[in-house]
Structure formats: C-alpha cells, structure tokens
Design a protein around this motif. Structure first.
Motif, PDB file in Angstrom:
ATOM      1  N   GLY A 119       0.690  -1.250  -0.133  1.00  0.00           N
ATOM      2  CA  GLY A 119      -0.185  -0.120   0.052  1.00  0.00           C
ATOM      3  C   GLY A 119       0.809   1.245  -0.113  1.00  0.00           C
ATOM      4  O   GLY A 119       0.323   2.420  -0.360  1.00  0.00           O
ATOM      5  N   TYR A 129      -4.903   2.273 -10.643  1.00  0.00           N
ATOM      6  CA  TYR A 129      -5.311   0.716 -10.549  1.00  0.00           C
ATOM      7  C   TYR A 129      -6.007   0.561  -9.078  1.00  0.00           C
ATOM      8  O   TYR A 129      -7.016  -0.093  -9.226  1.00  0.00           O
ATOM      9  CB  TYR A 129      -3.977  -0.141 -10.694  1.00  0.00           C
ATOM     10  CG  TYR A 129      -4.446  -1.532 -10.486  1.00  0.00           C
ATOM     11  CD1 TYR A 129      -5.128  -2.375 -11.390  1.00  0.00           C
ATOM     12  CD2 TYR A 129      -4.087  -2.158  -9.397  1.00  0.00           C
ATOM     13  CE1 TYR A 129      -5.470  -3.767 -11.091  1.00  0.00           C
ATOM     14  CE2 TYR A 129      -4.417  -3.511  -9.129  1.00  0.00           C
ATOM     15  CZ  TYR A 129      -4.814  -4.146  -9.885  1.00  0.00           C
ATOM     16  OH  TYR A 129      -5.347  -5.481  -9.641  1.00  0.00           O
ATOM     17  N   HIS A 130      -5.513   1.096  -8.001  1.00  0.00           N
ATOM     18  CA  HIS A 130      -5.976   0.788  -6.859  1.00  0.00           C
ATOM     19  C   HIS A 130      -7.373   1.230  -6.966  1.00  0.00           C
ATOM     20  O   HIS A 130      -8.261   0.846  -6.173  1.00  0.00           O
ATOM     21  CB  HIS A 130      -5.241   1.656  -5.471  1.00  0.00           C
ATOM     22  CG  HIS A 130      -4.212   0.486  -5.260  1.00  0.00           C
ATOM     23  ND1 HIS A 130      -3.153   0.807  -4.480  1.00  0.00           N
ATOM     24  CD2 HIS A 130      -3.755  -0.831  -5.697  1.00  0.00           C
ATOM     25  CE1 HIS A 130      -2.348  -0.312  -4.221  1.00  0.00           C
ATOM     26  NE2 HIS A 130      -2.694  -1.225  -4.969  1.00  0.00           N
ATOM     27  N   TYR A 134     -10.648  -0.678  -5.865  1.00  0.00           N
ATOM     28  CA  TYR A 134     -11.564  -0.698  -4.641  1.00  0.00           C
ATOM     29  C   TYR A 134     -12.766   0.174  -4.846  1.00  0.00           C
ATOM     30  O   TYR A 134     -13.548   0.288  -4.243  1.00  0.00           O
ATOM     31  CB  TYR A 134     -10.619   0.104  -3.509  1.00  0.00           C
ATOM     32  CG  TYR A 134      -9.405  -0.635  -2.984  1.00  0.00           C
ATOM     33  CD1 TYR A 134      -9.672  -1.873  -2.301  1.00  0.00           C
ATOM     34  CD2 TYR A 134      -8.151  -0.443  -3.269  1.00  0.00           C
ATOM     35  CE1 TYR A 134      -8.715  -2.845  -2.180  1.00  0.00           C
ATOM     36  CE2 TYR A 134      -7.189  -1.337  -2.983  1.00  0.00           C
ATOM     37  CZ  TYR A 134      -7.457  -2.489  -2.462  1.00  0.00           C
ATOM     38  OH  TYR A 134      -6.478  -3.158  -1.929  1.00  0.00           O
ATOM     39  N   SER A 180      -3.877  -1.437   3.640  1.00  0.00           N
ATOM     40  CA  SER A 180      -4.959  -0.776   3.305  1.00  0.00           C
ATOM     41  C   SER A 180      -4.840   0.579   3.988  1.00  0.00           C
ATOM     42  O   SER A 180      -5.152   1.792   3.343  1.00  0.00           O
ATOM     43  CB  SER A 180      -6.129  -1.545   3.929  1.00  0.00           C
ATOM     44  OG  SER A 180      -7.479  -0.635   3.910  1.00  0.00           O
ATOM     45  N   TRP A 183      -2.360   2.613   1.823  1.00  0.00           N
ATOM     46  CA  TRP A 183      -3.173   3.176   0.613  1.00  0.00           C
ATOM     47  C   TRP A 183      -4.112   4.256   0.906  1.00  0.00           C
ATOM     48  O   TRP A 183      -4.190   5.145   0.205  1.00  0.00           O
ATOM     49  CB  TRP A 183      -3.967   1.961   0.055  1.00  0.00           C
ATOM     50  CG  TRP A 183      -4.653   2.457  -1.109  1.00  0.00           C
ATOM     51  CD1 TRP A 183      -4.010   2.633  -2.699  1.00  0.00           C
ATOM     52  CD2 TRP A 183      -5.987   2.829  -1.361  1.00  0.00           C
ATOM     53  NE1 TRP A 183      -4.887   3.008  -3.421  1.00  0.00           N
ATOM     54  CE2 TRP A 183      -6.192   3.162  -2.897  1.00  0.00           C
ATOM     55  CE3 TRP A 183      -7.087   2.714  -0.804  1.00  0.00           C
ATOM     56  CZ2 TRP A 183      -7.394   3.571  -3.274  1.00  0.00           C
ATOM     57  CZ3 TRP A 183      -8.283   3.152  -1.226  1.00  0.00           C
ATOM     58  CH2 TRP A 183      -8.467   3.423  -2.477  1.00  0.00           C
ATOM     59  N   ASN A 187      -4.147   7.806  -0.968  1.00  0.00           N
ATOM     60  CA  ASN A 187      -5.202   8.235  -1.698  1.00  0.00           C
ATOM     61  C   ASN A 187      -5.622   9.651  -1.307  1.00  0.00           C
ATOM     62  O   ASN A 187      -6.448  10.361  -1.753  1.00  0.00           O
ATOM     63  CB  ASN A 187      -6.209   7.039  -1.528  1.00  0.00           C
ATOM     64  CG  ASN A 187      -7.256   7.422  -2.644  1.00  0.00           C
ATOM     65  OD1 ASN A 187      -6.883   7.744  -3.796  1.00  0.00           O
ATOM     66  ND2 ASN A 187      -8.452   7.276  -2.363  1.00  0.00           N
TER      67      ASN A 187
END
Length: 218
Positions: A119, A129-130, A134, A180, A183, A187
């Motif tokens: 992550g 891509y993530h 998700y 997680s 990430w 994000n």
C-alpha cells in the motif's frame, strides 16, 4: 503490480526458472491483463465487455476464457503472483528464523521498496489501478477469494493444523490492514516518502502484537 513482471522469468523469489513454454504463457497472461486494465481504466470496468478485451489483445474470446475464467480475473491477475507469497517466504526462510520473523522482514523490505502490495506506493499508475480496484464492487468481491487462497497457502506452509490456520488468518489480516491504511492515506494526498517512517512503525506494532498473541514456534 510491477513485482510480477520483475519475476516473469521465474528466476527470483523462490521460483524455479520457467520453461520457454511456461514463460510464453505467462507473457500472454500479462499482455491480456494489461490490455484489459488499460480499457478498464479508460472507460470503467462495467462498461468494457470481454469481447472488447479479446479484440484489444488480438485473441479470440474462447482463448481469453482459457486464460481468465471470469472478467474480474482480468483485472486481478496482478495479484495472482502474490497469492502464495507469504507461504513462499515462510518456506524459504533461513534456518533458525521463525515464520513470523521472516514475514516481518519481508513486509518491512516491501515498504522500503515501495512495493504496491504494501500500500505504500504513490506511483500514478498504481494509484489509478487501486482506485479502479477498490471502486468496483465486483472486483472487491473477487479480491476476497484471492485473499482466502493466500491465507490457505500460508496455513499449509505453517503446518496445516487448526492453530496454524488461526495464525495464518491473524497474520493475513494484519498485513491486509497495514496495506489498506497505507493506501487510504496516500489516496488522501500523502506521499510514500512522507508516510514511510509511520508505516514502518505501524508494521512493527502490528507484528509485535502478533508475536505476543501467537504461541509456539511462530
């Protein structure tokens, strides 16, 4: 992620070298998956048909289904090489090293390398891509099947008993939650470099809790 392509010849990370036929098959998997992901990122997963992916990859639809039984697998192929990664780490650990110590060292090394599986990677293509993964319920649902297989492989590497299966579930959950959290923070606008020290600290806490909670030679 990129780690799969780095190991496409099967010569690293505990894999025996692939035969030419196996390598060609692996390259086909990657080429078809890459073509699919490019379309999914451009138009959205639900708006791209399997027939369009087959056309973009220059193969027939029946051939595509021989490689990828479900549309979701086209996007999740990048996770396929990670399914037994934890199990490989445990199996290949040096003599005298506990499974948990080997997995801790492997996760910390992944953080340092900015491996997307941890992550802690802010490369634009990885973030895109993530976001696709998700943000698509069908892909999230399919991802759980990959995680279950990873957990099962780790349990077998640990010995396969009920305590081993319980340990594998706890280890897998900690690694998933650490990744997680990394990430989600990236994000939200943080960079991998900014988060690195905190990510290492969180990983150390997570594995310390595992050490205190797991009994026996783990």
């Amino acid at each position: 992620m990129s780690a799969e392509k780095a190991r496409s010849d099967g010569s690293a990370d505990g894999h025996a070298p692939m035969s030419l036929r196996e390598r060609k098959k692996q390259l086909t998997y990657e080429a078809v998956s890459d073509a699919a992901i490019a379309l999914f990122l451009q138009r959205g997963f639900d708006k791209v048909s399997v027939a369009e992916v087959a056309a973009a990859a220059d193969i027939s639809k029946p051939t595509l289904f021989r490689y990828f039984p479900a549309k979701e697998d086209l996007a999740l192929h990048r996770f396929a090489d990670h399914e037994d990664e934890a199990a490989r780490v445990v199996t290949a650990r040096p003599s005298g090293t506990t499974p948990l110590a080997a997995l801790r060292a492997h996760f910390l090394d992944g953080l340092e390398r900015r491996d997307p599986i941890t992550g802690l990677c802010d490369a634009p293509e990885v973030l895109a891509y993530h976001a696709l993964l998700y943000g698509t319920p069908a892909l999230v649902g399919r991802l759980h099947a990959y995680l279950r297989r990873s957990e099962d492989a780790l349990a077998r590497a640990l010995g396969g008993s009920l305590p081993d299966r319980l340990a594998a579930g706890q280890i897998t959950a900690v690694q998933r939650l650490l990744a997680s959290e990394n990430w989600h923070r990236i994000n939200g606008g943080a960079t991998a470099d900014e988060l690195y020290a905190e990510a290492v600290e969180a990983a150390e806490r997570g594995f310390a809790q595992l050490r205190s909670g797991l009994e026996g030679p783990l």
